[in-house]
Design an enzyme around this catalytic site. Structure first.
Site, short mmCIF file in Angstrom:
data_model
loop_
_atom_site.label_atom_id
_atom_site.label_comp_id
_atom_site.label_asym_id
_atom_site.label_seq_id
_atom_site.Cartn_x
_atom_site.Cartn_y
_atom_site.Cartn_z
N SER A 1 6.00 3.43 12.72
CA SER A 1 5.34 4.03 13.56
C SER A 1 4.51 4.87 14.67
CB SER A 1 4.00 2.13 13.35
OG SER A 1 2.67 3.10 14.30
N GLY B 1 -6.01 -2.87 23.00
CA GLY B 1 -5.53 -2.67 23.02
C GLY B 1 -5.04 -1.21 22.53
N ASP C 1 9.92 -7.29 -3.11
CA ASP C 1 8.59 -7.91 -2.90
C ASP C 1 8.60 -9.46 -2.56
OD1 ASP C 1 5.27 -5.70 -2.22
OD2 ASP C 1 4.98 -7.73 -1.37
N LYS D 1 8.38 -2.60 15.46
CA LYS D 1 9.27 -1.15 15.11
C LYS D 1 10.01 -0.52 15.90
CE LYS D 1 6.40 -1.29 11.34
NZ LYS D 1 7.31 -1.02 10.18
N TYR E 1 0.85 -1.69 0.05
CA TYR E 1 -0.13 0.24 0.13
C TYR E 1 1.06 1.18 0.20
CZ TYR E 1 -3.51 3.91 1.94
OH TYR E 1 -3.63 5.08 1.97
N TYR F 1 3.55 -6.92 17.10
CA TYR F 1 4.29 -5.93 15.69
C TYR F 1 4.84 -4.84 16.56
CZ TYR F 1 2.92 -1.59 13.05
OH TYR F 1 3.05 -0.96 11.80
N ASN G 1 9.94 -12.36 10.59
CA ASN G 1 9.47 -11.61 9.71
C ASN G 1 10.70 -10.23 9.64
OD1 ASN G 1 9.11 -11.50 6.65
ND2 ASN G 1 7.87 -9.91 7.75
N LEU H 1 5.50 -10.42 -1.92
CA LEU H 1 3.93 -11.05 -2.43
C LEU H 1 3.29 -11.16 -1.35
CD1 LEU H 1 4.99 -11.92 -6.12
CD2 LEU H 1 4.06 -9.03 -5.49
N SER H 2 3.96 -11.57 -0.41
CA SER H 2 2.47 -12.51 1.00
C SER H 2 1.46 -11.86 0.88
CB SER H 2 3.58 -12.11 2.15
OG SER H 2 4.29 -10.85 3.15
N PHE I 1 9.94 -0.61 3.08
CA PHE I 1 8.56 -1.00 4.24
C PHE I 1 7.83 -2.79 4.10
CE2 PHE I 1 8.18 2.16 1.19
CZ PHE I 1 7.89 3.33 1.54
N ARG J 1 -7.20 9.33 15.97
CA ARG J 1 -6.85 9.60 15.52
C ARG J 1 -5.86 10.64 14.20
NH1 ARG J 1 -6.82 6.20 18.40
NH2 ARG J 1 -6.39 3.78 18.83
C1 UD1 Z 1 -3.23 0.17 13.70
C2 UD1 Z 1 -2.34 -0.30 14.98
C3 UD1 Z 1 -1.47 0.30 14.77
C4 UD1 Z 1 -0.73 0.28 13.16
C5 UD1 Z 1 -2.01 0.03 12.09
C6 UD1 Z 1 -1.77 0.07 11.10
C7 UD1 Z 1 -4.06 -1.25 16.64
C8 UD1 Z 1 -4.53 -0.66 18.71
N1 UD1 Z 1 -3.39 0.01 16.15
O1 UD1 Z 1 -3.75 1.54 13.99
O2 UD1 Z 1 -0.28 0.18 15.24
O3 UD1 Z 1 0.78 1.12 12.97
O4 UD1 Z 1 -2.85 0.09 12.17
O5 UD1 Z 1 -1.71 -1.17 10.09
O6 UD1 Z 1 -4.75 -2.53 16.84
N2 UD1 Z 1 -11.94 1.01 14.03
C9 UD1 Z 1 -13.24 0.75 14.19
N3 UD1 Z 1 -13.31 -0.33 13.45
C10 UD1 Z 1 -13.03 -1.07 12.49
C11 UD1 Z 1 -11.22 -0.16 13.09
C12 UD1 Z 1 -11.09 0.15 12.98
O7 UD1 Z 1 -14.04 1.52 15.41
O8 UD1 Z 1 -13.32 -1.96 12.01
C13 UD1 Z 1 -11.28 2.03 14.87
C14 UD1 Z 1 -9.79 2.09 15.65
O9 UD1 Z 1 -10.72 1.38 17.02
C15 UD1 Z 1 -9.34 3.12 15.73
C16 UD1 Z 1 -9.57 3.71 14.39
O10 UD1 Z 1 -10.77 2.73 13.84
O11 UD1 Z 1 -10.04 3.72 16.82
C17 UD1 Z 1 -8.81 3.86 13.31
O12 UD1 Z 1 -8.37 1.90 13.76
P1 UD1 Z 1 -6.96 1.33 12.70
O13 UD1 Z 1 -7.51 1.80 11.60
O14 UD1 Z 1 -7.41 0.25 13.22
O15 UD1 Z 1 -5.55 2.15 12.56
P2 UD1 Z 1 -5.12 2.42 14.00
O16 UD1 Z 1 -6.00 1.19 15.15
O17 UD1 Z 1 -4.99 3.48 14.78
#
Ligand code: UD1
Length: 339
Positions: A125, A297, A31, A154, A11, A150, A100, A33-34, A81, A231
Site C-alpha cells: 500500500s 491519521g 479465502d 504492510k 474486492y 495495519y 492475521n 470468507l471473513s 491479497f 488521493r
Molecule cells: C485508507 C487507509 C490506507 C489503506 C486504505 C485501504 C487511512 C488513513 N488510510 O486510505 O492506509 O491502505 O484505506 O483501505 O485510513 N473520506 C471522507 N469521508 C469518509 C471516508 C473518507 O471524507 O467517509 C476521505 C478521507 O479523509 C480521505 C479520502 O476520503 O481524504 C479517502 O479516504 P479512504 O477511502 O478511507 O482512503 P485512505 O484514507 O486514503
C-alpha cells in the site's frame, strides 16, 4: 498455468481472478470468507465462463496451509491479497492484525519453499510512504513510520519478503496500491464492505442509494486548493491488470532483482470534493454530505509517480475518474436490486 489467489473472493482479489482467467490462467482461490462471500465465484463464472476453484480455510493456520500447498504443488505463482485492512480496527485490535496479516504470509512462504514454488506477488500500500516529502511519490521515497498496526503489517511484510528472498531463491513483487475504487463493467462484482464503509467511494454510493443518511467529509481545512485531502484513485480493473503483468514478469523470468516494488497509481490526484462532484455529475444525483472534523491519521495529499511501473512493468492505468465512480455507482445499484 495455475495461480493461487489468496483473498480471491475479496474486492481486489475477485477482479484480479477475472483478469487472470481472461489471460488464460487457471485460478485456485483460498479465502476464509471473513470479509466476503462464497457466491462471488458464481459471479466470476458469469463474467468469464470459468469457475475458479475455491478452498475455504484460514491461511494463519499452518497445518491447513501446508496441506493445501502439498495438494497444489503445481501452482506457478501466488498472489497474496488475504489480509485485514481496516485502519481504525487495527488500532483497536493490534494483535489480531499482526497475527492475521503476518502469520499468514509466513505460512505461505514456508509452504512455497517446501513445494518449490518460487513466485509471489504481494498486496502492499502507498500507506508505507506516510505523508511523502516529495510529490508525486516514487518507489525510492523513504518509508515513514506507520500510522497504524495495519500500515505496519504492510511495512513488515515487505521486510519479511526482502529478507527471505536473500536466502530462499524466491522472487517477490510488492505492488503498492494507491486508492482502488470502481467495479467490473458488468456490475457483477464490486466492492462490498461489511457494515459501515471506512472508505470514501463505497460510503458515497451507499449514501446515494439511501443506506447511509449522509456522507461526512473529514475536514476542509487542509492545505490543498479546495481544503480537502488529495488521493490517487485508481480503477480496480487497472489494478487487476497490473497483477497479471506482474505474474507474467515473474514467470517469464524478466525480474531484474529478487524483490521488486512498483507503485500502482494513475499519477493524478483528486480531492474529496472533486470525487463527490464527479459522482454527482455521472450519477445525476445530489449527494447529501456535510463537512466535519478531520479524521485522525489522514495524510493531506499523496499521488503516485507511476514512471517506474510504466517503464519496467509496461503497465499504465487507463481509466479516468468518471469511469471509476460511474462503475462504482452501477455496481451499487445492481447489487441492491439483486438483494
Ligand atoms: C485508507 C487507509 C490506507 C489503506 C486504505 C485501504 C487511512 C488513513 N488510510 O486510505 O492506509 O491502505 O484505506 O483501505 O485510513 N473520506 C471522507 N469521508 C469518509 C471516508 C473518507 O471524507 O467517509 C476521505 C478521507 O479523509 C480521505 C479520502 O476520503 O481524504 C479517502 O479516504 P479512504 O477511502 O478511507 O482512503 P485512505 O484514507 O486514503
Amino acid at each position: 498455468m495455475k495461480i493461487l489467489v489468496t483473498g480471491g473472493t475479496g474486492y481486489i482479489g475477485s477482479h484480479t481472478v477475472v483478469a487472470l482467467q481472461q489471460k488464460g490462467y487457471e485460478v485456485v482461490i483460498v479465502d476464509n470468507l471473513s470479509n466476503s462471500q462464497a457466491d462471488i465465484v458464481d459471479q466470476i463464472e458469469k463474467i468469464t465462463g470459468l469457475r475458479p476453484e475455491l478452498e475455504v480455510f484460514d491461511l494463519a493456520n499452518r497445518e491447513l496451509t501446508a496441506d493445501f500447498f502439498r495438494r497444489h504443488s503445481d501452482v506457478l505463482g501466488v498472489i497474496h491479497f488475504a489480509a485485514f485492512k481496516a485502519v481504525g480496527e487495527s488500532v483497536e485490535k493490534p494483535l489480531y492484525y499482526y497475527r492475521n496479516n503476518l502469520v499468514s504470509l509466513m505460512n505461505i512462504l514456508e509452504s512455497m519453499q517446501e513445494n518449490n514454488i518460487r513466485n509471489i506477488v504481494f498486496s502492499s500500500s502507498c500507506t508505507v510512504y506516510g505523508q511523502p516529502d516529495i510529490l508525486p511519490v516514487s518507489e525510492k521515497a523513504p518509508i515513514k513510520k506507520a500510522e497504524s498496526p495495519y500500515g505496519n503489517t504492510k511495512q513488515i511484510s515487505e521486510e519479511i519478503l526482502q529478507d527471505y528472498i536473500k536466502v530462499s531463491g524466491l522472487h517477490a513483487i510488492a505492488l503498492r496500491y494507491f486508492n482502488p475504487i470502481g467495479a467490473h463493467e458488468t456490475a457483477l462484482i464490486g466492492e462490498l464492505p461489511l457494515g459501515v464503509p471506512n472508505n470514501l467511494v463505497p460510503f458515497i454510493t451507499q449514501t446515494a442509494i439511501g443506506i447511509r443518511q449522509e456522507l461526512k467529509v473529514f475536514g476542509d481545512d487542509y492545505p490543498t486548493p479546495d481544503g480537502t485531502p488529495i488521493r490517487d484513485y485508481i480503477h480496480v480493473m487497472d489494478l487487476a491488470q497490473a497483477h497479471v503483468v506482474a505474474v507474467q514478469r515473474m514467470i517469464g523470468q524478466q525480474m531484474k532483482q529478487g524483490f521488486e516494488v512498483f507503485n500502482l497509481g494513475t499519477g493524478k490526484g483528486y480531492s474529496v470534493l472533486e470525487v463527490i462532484n464527479a459522482f454527482e455529475k455521472v450519477s445525476g444525483t445530489k449527494l447529501n454530505y456535510k463537512i466535519v472534523d478531520r479524521r485522525e491519521g489522514d495524510v493531506t495529499q499523496v499521488w503516485a509517480d507511476p514512471t517506474f511501473s510504466h517503464n519496467e512493468l509496461g503497465w499504465k492505468a487507463e481509466k479516468g475518474l468518471d469511469e471509476m465512480v460511474g462503475s462504482a455507482w452501477k455496481w451499487e445499484q445492481a447489487y441492491r436490486s439483486r438483494s
